[in-house]
Design an enzyme around this catalytic site. Structure first.
Site, PDB file in Angstrom:
ATOM      1  N   THR A 155       0.849  -1.193   0.000  1.00 45.97           N
ATOM      2  CA  THR A 155       0.000   0.000   0.000  1.00 45.97           C
ATOM      3  C   THR A 155       0.881   1.238   0.000  1.00 45.97           C
ATOM      4  O   THR A 155       1.928   1.265   0.648  1.00 45.97           O
ATOM      5  CB  THR A 155      -0.950   0.014   1.214  1.00 45.97           C
ATOM      6  OG1 THR A 155      -1.752   1.203   1.185  1.00 45.97           O
ATOM      7  CG2 THR A 155      -0.185  -0.029   2.528  1.00 45.97           C
TER       8      THR A 155
ATOM      9  N   HIS B 250       2.373 -11.605  14.216  1.00 53.47           N
ATOM     10  CA  HIS B 250       3.417 -12.161  15.080  1.00 53.47           C
ATOM     11  C   HIS B 250       3.147 -13.620  15.456  1.00 53.47           C
ATOM     12  O   HIS B 250       4.011 -14.299  16.040  1.00 53.47           O
ATOM     13  CB  HIS B 250       3.523 -11.311  16.355  1.00 53.47           C
ATOM     14  CG  HIS B 250       4.914 -11.224  16.895  1.00 53.47           C
ATOM     15  ND1 HIS B 250       5.896 -12.144  16.604  1.00 53.47           N
ATOM     16  CD2 HIS B 250       5.505 -10.316  17.719  1.00 53.47           C
ATOM     17  CE1 HIS B 250       7.009 -11.811  17.228  1.00 53.47           C
ATOM     18  NE2 HIS B 250       6.802 -10.709  17.906  1.00 53.47           N
TER      19      HIS B 250
END
Length: 417
Positions: free
Chosen positions: A335, A388
């Site tokens: 993006t 994560h």
């Protein structure tokens, strides 16, 4: 012939009527689009399989419809004229039923059914919607339209008399008083589009399910900008598109993903699915919100092919012409908030992907070349948000550092991407 909501996509079971491209009474050709449906991802035009006249619209604009639901009726040839003329038939109900119950009764019943069926089709979508919201039976609404079509004003007029008497007990509505708290403060309420609601729900869902973390770095864009300047003329001549920054970042991302495959993966249940292909999503601003069309097999395309794909997808997004195949199956997303002047941000994951790269504005900043020299260099902050749960900090930082190294030495992309 019934017009039904077609199969939209594997995960999409309903849509919203965005607009009727044809109105009741209009001639329709075979294959001609009659209605535009808005889904969670794209807008789809539904065509007619046969030529005829659109005699009935069964869903108003803004109404939610499910796959397989009938939303319109197409009458072959000029048969649509019959129900139109039958519309003023309510006056005939009383005469036949009372006078000749033996023979005329079945005809009266058929006429009643035809009339009630005709009343509904002749109502405009807006009138249907208002009637639904107000709880009004359209069969009881009189109309002044010569063709018998019930219009919005007919429904509104019908409602005046009953509501006039209901006004007295309706007085305990002080709950509508909040606007009076701030007199003279204008506001506007806008209903969220289906796509905007989907975007909102998915972004919240990602933040609630993923262990999202963001790491940052900065890139000296001097080498890329110099290369673009030197090669731009020949590149345009060979490819008929300009050499932009997105192709460099796409190629660098592919090279980094090959070294850190867990960033090109997704979680399915208790399994990690490593993708062995590189379909890169490019976030694009569209009229109804951000969409992420996909550049397929980016690892197999050259800079020119990538730039062409990005331009074509951006044009389709702005024209609301993206198909479901353009939006599904991406493995990693890029993006670019820099197009709007963003200096730094933390991009949100595009689930079920586990990583997203954020580009930002290029600004001249003083950079220490060595212990004694400073230079103004075109610098860009980059951000990598990652899940994560399967991507460790070491991998994420190494990934972003590798992209930095590649873009500060863009010739190396020839060997790695």
């Amino acid at each position: 012939m019934e017009i039904k909501v077609p199969e939209l996509a594997e995960s999409i079971t309903e849509g919203t009527v965005a607009s009727w491209l044809k109105q009741p009474g209009d001639q329709v050709e075979k294959g001609e689009a009659i209605v535009e449906l808005e889904t969670d991802k794209v807008n789809i035009e539904v065509p007619s399989d046969e030529a005829g006249i659109l005699s009935e619209v069964m869903a108003a604009e803004g109404e939610t419809v499910r796959v397989g639901e009938t939303i319109a009726i197409i009458t072959a040839g000029g048969e649509a004229a019959q129900p139109t003329e039958a519309a003023p038939a309510p006056e005939q109900k009383e005469t036949p039923v009372a006078q000749e119950p033996k023979k005329e009764q079945p005809a009266a019943v058929a006429a009643t059914e035809a009339t009630s069926r005709a009343d509904r089709p002749i109502a405009s979508p807006a009138a249907r919607k208002m009637a639904r919201e107000k709880g009004i039976d359209l069969a009881q609404v009189a109309t002044q339209d010569p063709l018998g079509r019930i219009r919005v004003q007919d429904v509104a007029t019908f409602e005046v008399a009953p509501r006039e008497q209901a006004k007295a007990p309706q007085a305990p509505a002080p709950q509508a008083a909040p606007p009076a708290v701030a007199p003279g403060k204008p506001e506007e309420r806008i209903k969220m589009s289906r796509r905007r609601k989907t975007i909102a729900n998915r972004l919240v869902e990602v933040q609630q399910t993923a262990a999202m973390l963001t790491t940052f770095n900065e890139i000296d864009m001097s080498a890329v900008m110099s290369l673009r300047k030197r090669r731009q003329e020949k590149f345009v001549k060979d490819n008929e598109v300009k050499l932009g920054f997105m192709s460099f970042f796409t190629k660098a991302a592919v090279a980094a993903l090959k070294k850190m495959p867990y960033l090109n993966a997704e979680i399915q249940g208790d399994e990690i699915v490593l993708k062995k292909f590189y379909d890169i999503g490019i976030a694009v601003s569209a009229p109804d919100g951000l969409v992420v069309p996909v550049v397929r097999d980016a690892d197999k395309k050259n800079f020119g092919e990538i730039e062409k794909d990005i331009i074509n997808l951006a044009v389709k997004a702005r024209d609301n012409k993206l198909g479901l195949s353009d939006l599904t199956g991406g493995t990693f997303t890029i993006t670019n908030g820099g197009t709007f002047g963003s200096l730094m941000s933390t991009p949100i994951l595009n689930g079920p992907q586990v990583a997203i790269l954020g580009m930002h504005a290029i600004n001249l900043r003083p950079i220490a070349i060595d212990a004694e020299r400073m230079e103004n260099r075109p610098m860009m902050y980059v951000a990598l948000s990652y899940d994560h749960r399967i991507v460790d900090g070491k991998e994420a930082v190494t990934f972003l550092k590798h992209i930095k190294d590649l873009l500060e030495d863009p010739e190396s992309l020839i060997f790695e991407a």
